[in-house]
Enzyme design. Sequence first.
Site, mmCIF file in Angstrom:
data_model
loop_
_atom_site.group_PDB
_atom_site.id
_atom_site.type_symbol
_atom_site.label_atom_id
_atom_site.label_comp_id
_atom_site.label_asym_id
_atom_site.label_seq_id
_atom_site.Cartn_x
_atom_site.Cartn_y
_atom_site.Cartn_z
ATOM 1 N N TYR A 85 0.854 -1.199 0.000
ATOM 2 C CA TYR A 85 0.000 0.000 0.000
ATOM 3 C C TYR A 85 0.884 1.241 0.000
ATOM 4 O O TYR A 85 0.602 2.215 -0.688
ATOM 5 C CB TYR A 85 -0.902 0.008 1.234
ATOM 6 N N PHE A 137 -7.962 19.961 -24.707
ATOM 7 C CA PHE A 137 -8.421 18.582 -24.839
ATOM 8 C C PHE A 137 -9.730 18.494 -24.052
ATOM 9 O O PHE A 137 -9.933 19.261 -23.104
ATOM 10 C CB PHE A 137 -7.368 17.576 -24.328
ATOM 11 N N THR A 138 -10.605 17.585 -24.440
ATOM 12 C CA THR A 138 -11.969 17.550 -23.868
ATOM 13 C C THR A 138 -11.974 17.518 -22.328
ATOM 14 O O THR A 138 -12.595 18.365 -21.678
ATOM 15 C CB THR A 138 -12.745 16.323 -24.388
ATOM 16 N N ASP A 228 1.187 19.294 -20.957
ATOM 17 C CA ASP A 228 0.499 18.008 -21.065
ATOM 18 C C ASP A 228 1.380 17.128 -21.935
ATOM 19 O O ASP A 228 1.515 17.343 -23.143
ATOM 20 C CB ASP A 228 -0.888 18.207 -21.701
ATOM 21 N N LYS A 271 -1.211 6.771 -22.818
ATOM 22 C CA LYS A 271 -0.619 7.115 -24.096
ATOM 23 C C LYS A 271 0.903 7.030 -24.009
ATOM 24 O O LYS A 271 1.536 6.222 -24.682
ATOM 25 C CB LYS A 271 -1.015 8.536 -24.508
ATOM 26 N N ARG A 394 -14.430 13.702 -33.667
ATOM 27 C CA ARG A 394 -13.810 14.817 -32.961
ATOM 28 C C ARG A 394 -14.311 16.093 -33.615
ATOM 29 O O ARG A 394 -13.673 16.681 -34.468
ATOM 30 C CB ARG A 394 -12.280 14.742 -33.010
ATOM 31 N N PHE A 460 -20.340 13.204 -25.796
ATOM 32 C CA PHE A 460 -19.850 12.309 -26.852
ATOM 33 C C PHE A 460 -19.600 10.889 -26.351
ATOM 34 O O PHE A 460 -19.621 9.948 -27.117
ATOM 35 C CB PHE A 460 -18.567 12.868 -27.485
HETATM 36 N N1 F0G Z 1 -4.497 14.976 -22.382
HETATM 37 C C1 F0G Z 1 -4.446 14.551 -23.648
HETATM 38 C C2 F0G Z 1 -3.653 15.301 -24.649
HETATM 39 C C3 F0G Z 1 -5.134 13.381 -24.020
HETATM 40 O O1 F0G Z 1 -5.070 12.985 -25.284
HETATM 41 C C4 F0G Z 1 -5.872 12.679 -23.046
HETATM 42 C C5 F0G Z 1 -6.612 11.485 -23.416
HETATM 43 C C6 F0G Z 1 -5.893 13.165 -21.739
HETATM 44 C C7 F0G Z 1 -5.185 14.318 -21.437
HETATM 45 C C8 F0G Z 1 -6.672 12.478 -20.666
HETATM 46 O O2 F0G Z 1 -6.017 11.320 -20.270
HETATM 47 O O3 F0G Z 1 -7.629 9.489 -20.826
HETATM 48 O O4 F0G Z 1 -5.707 9.099 -19.270
HETATM 49 O O5 F0G Z 1 -7.627 10.486 -18.565
HETATM 50 N N2 F0G Z 1 -6.849 11.147 -24.598
HETATM 51 C C9 F0G Z 1 -7.551 9.974 -25.036
HETATM 52 C C10 F0G Z 1 -7.752 9.997 -26.523
HETATM 53 C C11 F0G Z 1 -8.799 9.668 -24.265
HETATM 54 O O6 F0G Z 1 -8.474 9.120 -27.012
HETATM 55 O O7 F0G Z 1 -7.199 10.837 -27.230
HETATM 56 P P1 F0G Z 1 -6.796 10.029 -19.706
#
Ligand code: F0G
Length: 487
Positions: A85, A137-138, A228, A271, A394, A460
């Site tokens: 832990y 990013f979303t 990021d 990623k 997108r 989405f």
């Molecule tokens: N920042 C970027 C540039 C991303 O592409 C993503 C995720 C995140 C943050 C969030 O990270 O999913 O680990 O919480 N991108 C994925 C995509 C979901 O399909 O492009 P996460």
Amino acid sequence: MKENGALNVKFYNGQNIPLELHKVRIVQKLHLKPVEERLEAIEKGGYNTFLLNTNDIFLDMLTDSGTNAMSDNQLSSMLHADDAYAGSQSFYRMEKALREVFDKHYILPVHQGRAAENIISQVFIKEGDIIPMNYHFTTTKAHMELNGGKVFEIYADEALRIKSNHQFKGNIDIGKLESLINEYGAGRIPFIRFEASTNLIGGQPFSMENMKQVKAIADAHGIMIVLDASLIGENAWFIKQREEEYKQSSIKDILNEMCMLSDIVYFSSRKVSSTRGGGICTGSEELYLKMRDLVPLFEGFLTYGGMSVREIEAMAVGFYETTDETIISQSPSFVAYAVNEMDRLGIPVITPPGALGCHIDAMGFLPHVPQEEYPAGALAAALFIVSGVRGMERGTISSERDEDGNDILADMELLRLAFPRRVFTLSQTMFMIDRAKWLFDNRDLVGGLRFREEPPVLRFFMGQLEPVSDWPLKLAAKFREDFGESL
Ligand code: F0G
């Protein structure tokens, strides 16, 4: 020994073909179902490719997130994970890797990228703040707005041009940055965000030169830079390929420099290191202490942050592998192949090729579908029907509505076809391109979509849509006519 990036191998026959510099030792069986079953599946999934079941999918190009192939070294590292832990050796190995690769001393583990965004936004953003960035990013934008911040995208105009030769469409426009600072004052800007290989505008990198310029302005005003780093390996690789001054640099040196220019670096490990998980790194003890206490609250203890120790071991190896050109160039070299082929065939795609995936311009592909009827969503559904290939919308569906409930029409309507690292073969890539070409030649058959069920946040993901006419039936019928019994 000089490592060959996949792009550097020349074929005697002159063709520009990406070469897989790995061998496949574990495989997973795929299914290519008949068009009628694909039609049924997309209908059941509310014309939203997020709601498809992988049993119905042939090539899953939804994302590279959590779907990159792991290396043998990553898999074997999982066997010596240290279950604990608190104080796990696995964490200290990951910390060591990150200190070397990102050159940041303090590491906070989190369960995935958006958890890092949650913590950074909660700690640094207050009501009325503005956050300039190359592009949102979303999940990033959602967390920032949740904490009262407003996102300002200050890309150069060229960034949104579909067909372009600009090598660094992910750059921040210096003039726009200066105007923002003048207008709002540095006190309302908690940080400037750089996103490596800017996802939503087509995986487009920024240059080191641009980052240095932004850093100089940020320093002059006492503003932090947050990077990021979810697609940092690819951005570093593009810097090496496209920026004269870095042609001879190692990827590790480029990564170090990008991180040195940033006060905080966060990432989605789904990623960057081909695993699961995420993290926040900083060289400042003060910043570390500001964020630290939120980790046990939202994620888990400081030495696992909601991740399994097996994943943490594989992350450590994955970070070292991010400095390996052969590995980080694999996805961009397949993206480049697909983009160049589609471009040659007249299919409108974002150029130059970037990281992560190829991005089809849905408004150019389906000019007869009004943006209010979600052309990128319609194109994603149509490509799935004719190929079993799952891409990701997108565009406007990925945006939220404004306060009055109106759609905010997206800057671009893209269908993203992701290339997770080392997952797809060249013939699978050629199949995808072939079916996209058939669809392009039959594009008049594709119509629009409308919402059937719409969640208020990040619609989405779970939203369900329906076609505005019976176009999917007609499309499937034409496919049968042309392909007969073939799948
Ligand atoms: N920042 C970027 C540039 C991303 O592409 C993503 C995720 C995140 C943050 C969030 O990270 O999913 O680990 O919480 N991108 C994925 C995509 C979901 O399909 O492009 P996460």
